[in-house]
Design an enzyme around this catalytic site. Structure first.
Site, PDB file in Angstrom:
ATOM      1  N   ARG A  33       4.590  14.374  26.486  1.00 32.04           N
ATOM      2  CA  ARG A  33       3.730  15.693  26.396  1.00 32.04           C
ATOM      3  C   ARG A  33       1.823  14.862  25.849  1.00 32.04           C
ATOM      4  O   ARG A  33       2.761  14.350  24.488  1.00 32.04           O
ATOM      5  CB  ARG A  33       3.446  16.999  26.234  1.00 32.04           C
ATOM      6  CG  ARG A  33       4.639  17.630  26.743  1.00 32.04           C
ATOM      7  CD  ARG A  33       4.988  18.454  26.653  1.00 32.04           C
ATOM      8  NE  ARG A  33       6.482  19.013  27.696  1.00 32.04           N
ATOM      9  CZ  ARG A  33       5.843  20.623  28.792  1.00 32.04           C
ATOM     10  NH1 ARG A  33       4.742  20.341  29.137  1.00 32.04           N
ATOM     11  NH2 ARG A  33       7.556  20.563  28.642  1.00 32.04           N
ATOM     12  N   ALA A  61      -6.426   1.766   7.435  1.00 35.04           N
ATOM     13  CA  ALA A  61      -5.466   2.309   7.625  1.00 35.04           C
ATOM     14  C   ALA A  61      -5.569   2.185   8.468  1.00 35.04           C
ATOM     15  O   ALA A  61      -5.537   1.653   9.966  1.00 35.04           O
ATOM     16  CB  ALA A  61      -5.354   3.351   6.579  1.00 35.04           C
ATOM     17  N   ASP A 114       1.275  -1.274  -0.393  1.00 34.63           N
ATOM     18  CA  ASP A 114      -0.227   0.419   0.199  1.00 34.63           C
ATOM     19  C   ASP A 114       0.621   1.143   0.172  1.00 34.63           C
ATOM     20  O   ASP A 114       0.253   1.778  -1.424  1.00 34.63           O
ATOM     21  CB  ASP A 114      -0.695  -0.266   1.425  1.00 34.63           C
ATOM     22  CG  ASP A 114      -2.026  -0.379   0.990  1.00 34.63           C
ATOM     23  OD1 ASP A 114      -2.570  -1.490  -0.352  1.00 34.63           O
ATOM     24  OD2 ASP A 114      -2.831  -2.105   1.881  1.00 34.63           O
TER      25      ASP A 114
END
Length: 380
Positions: A166, A197, A81
């Site tokens: 973070r 996906a 892909d």
């Protein structure tokens, strides 16, 4: 003029380059002219020169995608892909259809497997293929009213945190209206093609390619309402990176094009006017492709139904239809029947369970309870 076919192969894998040589030979034998991009052609020539690839084929013609794709009939992609996404990026402006032969793992965008290479070449030679359009999204990065970046995506545009320590604080919105704000690892804005996906890995729904829609899938959101959203293709979906997080993010489109997001950036995704065209050998239902690619079980965990069990089920169904045949005359229109519940007669040896009667509280009882529970007067 000879028909030209663009060969796009994963130049970093020997198997893909060997398959490309095989496809080139088959196309030439059928009277077609295979061509390659300059970089791919140079890598192939170098591999042949160094003995990595063994072939007696002559060199392949190299073309420039910016000026020479107008007379190319089709692009043949050999790889996974990722190779299809690269090819779509190369030929997007030319409206060239792509046929992919999967040499990777899942290969959701591929039409054929490596073993079917001759079948794919034969379909190209005989023009025995269909072309379908896949929706893409137009992606803009804004800071205030200033356009910082403008790109596109076939699968998804993902807004991600750039610092592992973070969280990224964002506000997601639809049609210029805020929906929710939370801290997260990122937000995926995907097409139906991309629903299998990155959006799928983030817990988003699988959307059939024929459905015209856009998806928003939060990634590891620290919030109660952070569910995937499916919106109309005419909508504008947005992600605002809040300045108070003191964390700038990064935008990835199809895992290929990236933009560093400044503080306070706003990412908007809309339906693009330029779809990607995929050539199909047959209109295989997406449900069948889904089962095959994910190797989904389609039988019960007890195993398949035996012939004797199937015959018994059919016999019971015929008996039920015969029993209910008289209801057909009561239906208002043809094809509709009234189904009565099938209650079995009570067993003669059935003893009702013992129960304790529950007293009923009347209005008078409630009044008496209220009088008793009243607090005493202060003068008492």
């Amino acid at each position: 003029m000879s028909r030209r076919v663009l060969i796009l192969a994963h130049t970093g894998r020997q198997k893909a380059m060997q398959s490309a040589l095989r496809a080139i030979g088959l196309l030439r034998a059928a009277g077609l002219t295979p061509v390659m991009l300059p970089h791919d052609a140079a890598v192939m020539h170098e591999a042949i020169h160094n003995g990595v690839l063994l072939t007696h084929e002559a060199g392949v013609e190299a073309i420039d995608t910016r000026s020479s794709l107008h007379d190319v009939e089709l692009g043949m992609v050999l790889g996974g892909d990722g190779s299809v996404l690269r090819a779509a990026e190369m030929v997007r402006e030319s409206n060239l259809p792509l046929m992919a032969v999967n040499l990777g793992h899942v290969g959701f965008l591929a039409e054929a497997e490596q073993a079917d290479l001759e079948l794919a070449v034969s379909a190209i030679v005989n023009k025995d293929y269909l072309v379908e359009e896949r929706m893409t999204i137009d992606v803009k990065v804004l800071v205030g009213k200033h356009l910082v970046a403008h790109t596109w995506a076939l699968n998804e545009a993902s807004v991600e945190k750039s610092n592992r320590e973070r969280m990224l604080e964002v506000v997601i919105g639809v049609d210029n209206r805020p929906i929710s704000s939370f801290g997260c690892d990122g937000v995926v804005m995907a097409t139906p093609t991309g629903s299998t996906a990155y959006a799928f890995s983030g817990g988003g729904p699988i959307v059939w390619p024929e459905v015209q829609a856009m998806l928003m899938v939060p990634l590891s959101a620290h919030a109660l309402f952070a569910r995937p959203l499916v919106v109309a293709p005419e909508s504008v979906i947005s992600v605002d990176v809040l300045q108070r997080s003191n964390e700038n993010g990064v935008l990835w489109c199809d895992g290929r094009r990236t933009v560093d997001l400044p503080f306070g950036a706003r990412i908007e995704a809309t339906r693009s006017a330029h779809p990607v065209k995929l050539a199909r050998l047959a209109l295989t239902p997406f449900s069948e492709r889904l089962v095959r690619k994910f190797d989904l079980p389609t039988e019960g965990w007890r195993g398949s139904i035996s012939a004797s069990d199937r015959a018994a089920i059919d016999a019971r169904e015929r008996a039920r239809r015969d029993q209910d045949s008289w209801h057909r005359s009561l239906a208002d229109s043809q094809g509709i029947r009234i189904v009565e519940p099938h209650h079995a007669a009570p067993r003669p040896d059935m003893v009702p369970p013992r129960t304790t009667p529950i007293p009923i509280v009347t209005k008078a009882d409630e009044k008496e309870i209220v009088e008793v529970s009243k607090p005493p007067a202060e003068d008492e």
